[in-house]
Design an enzyme around this catalytic site. Structure first.
Site, PDB file in Angstrom:
ATOM      1  N   ASP A 278     -50.250 -40.203   0.916  1.00 30.00           N
ATOM      2  CA  ASP A 278     -48.210 -40.387   0.258  1.00 30.00           C
ATOM      3  C   ASP A 278     -49.078 -40.966  -1.054  1.00 30.00           C
ATOM      4  O   ASP A 278     -48.240 -41.994  -1.567  1.00 30.00           O
ATOM      5  CB  ASP A 278     -47.561 -41.134   0.991  1.00 30.00           C
ATOM      6  CG  ASP A 278     -48.493 -42.204   1.490  1.00 30.00           C
ATOM      7  OD1 ASP A 278     -49.227 -42.905   1.217  1.00 30.00           O
ATOM      8  OD2 ASP A 278     -47.830 -43.329   2.243  1.00 30.00           O
TER       9      ASP A 278
ATOM     10  N   HIS B  98     -43.545 -32.864  10.409  1.00 29.29           N
ATOM     11  CA  HIS B  98     -44.648 -32.081   9.278  1.00 29.29           C
ATOM     12  C   HIS B  98     -44.012 -31.888   7.609  1.00 29.29           C
ATOM     13  O   HIS B  98     -44.324 -31.706   7.057  1.00 29.29           O
ATOM     14  CB  HIS B  98     -46.130 -31.538   9.642  1.00 29.29           C
ATOM     15  CG  HIS B  98     -46.434 -32.911  10.345  1.00 29.29           C
ATOM     16  ND1 HIS B  98     -47.299 -34.109   9.719  1.00 29.29           N
ATOM     17  CD2 HIS B  98     -46.733 -32.800  11.818  1.00 29.29           C
ATOM     18  CE1 HIS B  98     -47.679 -34.934  10.606  1.00 29.29           C
ATOM     19  NE2 HIS B  98     -47.740 -34.595  11.780  1.00 29.29           N
TER      20      HIS B  98
END
Length: 137
Positions: A106, A76
């Site tokens: 995203d 992450h």
């Protein structure tokens, strides 16, 4: 100091502190905590204003391909590095010609007053296709 003045001042001071706290919370709620970009609501309002005022306005949506693979393969922290690099590159590309936001995950969006040579799509493609370094990789 008169106790009546002090008694009246304390609630006013409390309300001022409370108002300041609420203003801070509203401001931060309109910003993505990782990138500092506007969130969907703030973007929608500003993009609407831009498209109404500028007949040559453009709205672009950017979705990062294979982003899940970055998180799954590199962790992450690497994904966060990609997100922040993308936010920085989009903001720099947009400049003073519009607004950039992180819609979630995203997904990003940019609203521009118009596409110029500096803000052309080729320049955007070049900026977004550059590798992102994370821990020397």
């Amino acid at each position: 100091m008169d106790t009546h003045v002090l008694a009246a001042a304390l609630p006013a001071l409390g309300w001022a502190a409370h108002t300041s706290l609420l203003t801070h919370r509203l401001t931060t709620a309109r910003r993505d905590p990782l990138t500092g970009l506007h969130t969907r609501d703030g973007f929608t309002t500003r993009a609407d204003r831009i498209t109404r005022r500028h007949p040559d306005a453009a709205v672009l949506l950017v979705d990062l391909d294979d982003f899940k693979a970055v998180n799954d393969t590199h962790g992450h922290a690497a994904g966060d590095a990609v997100i922040t690099a993308t936010a920085h590159r989009l903001t720099r590309w947009t400049g003073a010609h519009g607004i950039t936001a992180r819609l979630g995950g995203d997904e990003f969006a940019t609203a521009l007053t118009s596409l110029t040579p500096t803000t052309g799509l080729a320049a955007l493609r070049e900026a977004l296709h550059r590798p992102v370094a994370h821990h020397g990789r």
